[in-house]
Design a protein around this motif. Structure first.
Motif, PDB file in Angstrom:
ATOM      1  N   LEU A 146       0.825  -1.207   0.000  1.00  8.27           N
ATOM      2  CA  LEU A 146       0.000   0.000   0.000  1.00  8.27           C
ATOM      3  C   LEU A 146       0.861   1.259   0.000  1.00  8.27           C
ATOM      4  O   LEU A 146       0.577   2.208  -0.741  1.00  8.27           O
ATOM      5  CB  LEU A 146      -0.927   0.019   1.211  1.00  8.27           C
ATOM      6  N   SER A 147       1.897   1.272   0.831  1.00  2.81           N
ATOM      7  CA  SER A 147       2.731   2.470   0.915  1.00  2.81           C
ATOM      8  C   SER A 147       3.411   2.767  -0.416  1.00  2.81           C
ATOM      9  O   SER A 147       3.567   3.932  -0.793  1.00  2.81           O
ATOM     10  CB  SER A 147       3.755   2.366   2.044  1.00  2.81           C
ATOM     11  N   TYR A 148       3.792   1.737  -1.146  1.00  2.00           N
ATOM     12  CA  TYR A 148       4.399   1.922  -2.462  1.00  2.00           C
ATOM     13  C   TYR A 148       3.414   2.644  -3.389  1.00  2.00           C
ATOM     14  O   TYR A 148       3.772   3.606  -4.080  1.00  2.00           O
ATOM     15  CB  TYR A 148       4.799   0.561  -3.039  1.00  2.00           C
ATOM     16  N   LYS A 149       2.160   2.214  -3.397  1.00  3.29           N
ATOM     17  CA  LYS A 149       1.134   2.835  -4.246  1.00  3.29           C
ATOM     18  C   LYS A 149       0.786   4.241  -3.758  1.00  3.29           C
ATOM     19  O   LYS A 149       0.552   5.149  -4.559  1.00  3.29           O
ATOM     20  CB  LYS A 149      -0.104   1.958  -4.308  1.00  3.29           C
ATOM     21  N   ASP A 192      -4.258   1.141  16.757  1.00  2.00           N
ATOM     22  CA  ASP A 192      -3.661  -0.188  16.605  1.00  2.00           C
ATOM     23  C   ASP A 192      -3.285  -0.494  15.156  1.00  2.00           C
ATOM     24  O   ASP A 192      -3.378  -1.645  14.719  1.00  2.00           O
ATOM     25  CB  ASP A 192      -4.586  -1.291  17.142  1.00  2.00           C
ATOM     26  N   LEU A 193      -2.883   0.526  14.424  1.00  2.00           N
ATOM     27  CA  LEU A 193      -2.386   0.320  13.071  1.00  2.00           C
ATOM     28  C   LEU A 193      -0.871   0.326  13.089  1.00  2.00           C
ATOM     29  O   LEU A 193      -0.247   0.818  14.030  1.00  2.00           O
ATOM     30  CB  LEU A 193      -2.932   1.396  12.123  1.00  2.00           C
ATOM     31  N   LYS A 194      -0.284  -0.226  12.044  1.00  2.00           N
ATOM     32  CA  LYS A 194       1.162  -0.439  12.027  1.00  2.00           C
ATOM     33  C   LYS A 194       1.938   0.644  11.287  1.00  2.00           C
ATOM     34  O   LYS A 194       3.035   1.002  11.693  1.00  2.00           O
ATOM     35  CB  LYS A 194       1.451  -1.799  11.395  1.00  2.00           C
ATOM     36  N   LEU A 195       1.397   1.167  10.191  1.00  2.00           N
ATOM     37  CA  LEU A 195       2.186   2.051   9.333  1.00  2.00           C
ATOM     38  C   LEU A 195       1.509   3.390   9.107  1.00  2.00           C
ATOM     39  O   LEU A 195       0.308   3.452   8.824  1.00  2.00           O
ATOM     40  CB  LEU A 195       2.442   1.381   7.973  1.00  2.00           C
ATOM     41  N   GLY A 196       2.299   4.442   9.211  1.00  2.00           N
ATOM     42  CA  GLY A 196       1.837   5.785   8.892  1.00  2.00           C
ATOM     43  C   GLY A 196       2.808   6.452   7.949  1.00  2.00           C
ATOM     44  O   GLY A 196       4.017   6.165   7.965  1.00  2.00           O
ATOM     45  N   LEU A 197       2.282   7.317   7.112  1.00  2.00           N
ATOM     46  CA  LEU A 197       3.116   8.124   6.225  1.00  2.00           C
ATOM     47  C   LEU A 197       2.857   9.590   6.541  1.00  2.00           C
ATOM     48  O   LEU A 197       1.709  10.037   6.555  1.00  2.00           O
ATOM     49  CB  LEU A 197       2.793   7.855   4.758  1.00  2.00           C
ATOM     50  N   LEU A 198       3.918  10.306   6.824  1.00  2.00           N
ATOM     51  CA  LEU A 198       3.874  11.750   7.004  1.00  2.00           C
ATOM     52  C   LEU A 198       4.389  12.338   5.703  1.00  2.00           C
ATOM     53  O   LEU A 198       5.537  12.085   5.321  1.00  2.00           O
ATOM     54  CB  LEU A 198       4.751  12.154   8.193  1.00  2.00           C
ATOM     55  N   ILE A 199       3.526  13.048   4.985  1.00  2.00           N
ATOM     56  CA  ILE A 199       3.897  13.561   3.671  1.00  2.00           C
ATOM     57  C   ILE A 199       3.820  15.079   3.682  1.00  2.00           C
ATOM     58  O   ILE A 199       2.750  15.652   3.882  1.00  2.00           O
ATOM     59  CB  ILE A 199       2.986  12.995   2.558  1.00  2.00           C
ATOM     60  N   HIS A 238       7.886  10.497   4.877  1.00  2.00           N
ATOM     61  CA  HIS A 238       8.479   9.833   6.038  1.00  2.00           C
ATOM     62  C   HIS A 238       7.589   8.680   6.478  1.00  2.00           C
ATOM     63  O   HIS A 238       6.397   8.871   6.722  1.00  2.00           O
ATOM     64  CB  HIS A 238       8.650  10.827   7.191  1.00  2.00           C
ATOM     65  N   ARG A 239       8.184   7.497   6.577  1.00  2.00           N
ATOM     66  CA  ARG A 239       7.472   6.302   7.060  1.00  2.00           C
ATOM     67  C   ARG A 239       7.615   6.234   8.572  1.00  2.00           C
ATOM     68  O   ARG A 239       8.705   6.380   9.104  1.00  2.00           O
ATOM     69  CB  ARG A 239       8.080   5.031   6.459  1.00  2.00           C
TER      70      ARG A 239
END
Length: 128
Positions: free
Chosen positions: A6-9, A100-107, A119-120
């Protein structure tokens, strides 16, 4: 899709938005454009999600607001600022812990090259 897939997309969509809009707009413009691009890719996107916080015996309604949640797996915090304050990283990490989620993106779309504005942030408290 995994969080990494998902992060790639998501990053590809952010690059597309940045390529078309450039720098200098308000966060809402980038957030709306990014949500549009992700939905075009067939992803479920929730925007401006207000969530309550449980504190001891009380519930604090609308304690925090998440810009975007993609596929109920990845949180995106959109910024359009000159410099990213370290508190923004902490903000995303707190959102991850509370949901309780694992991944965030700061854009940060106010970056001349968007790759420097992405930033991951990983919630290491989540077991795989």
């Amino acid at each position: 899709m995994t969080e990494n897939e998902l992060s790639y997309k998501i990053i590809g969509a952010a690059i597309e938005v940045h390529r078309n809009l450039g720098v200098g707009l308000l966060e809402n413009a980038y957030e709306t454009a990014l949500a549009y691009e992700l939905k075009k890719l067939g992803m479920e996107v929730k925007q401006q999600i207000s969530l309550p916080l449980e504190y001891k015996e009380i519930i604090v309604e609308n304690a925090y607001k998440i810009d975007l949640i993609v596929e109920n797996k990845v949180i995106i915090e959109v910024k359009a600022v000159f410099d990213l304050n370290p508190v923004f990283h902490s903000q995303v990490l707190t959102y991850l812990k509370l949901t309780d989620l694992k991944l965030g993106l700061l854009i940060n779309f106010n970056s001349e090259l968007i790759k420097y504005g992405i930033h991951r942030i990983v919630n290491k408290l989540i077991n795989e």
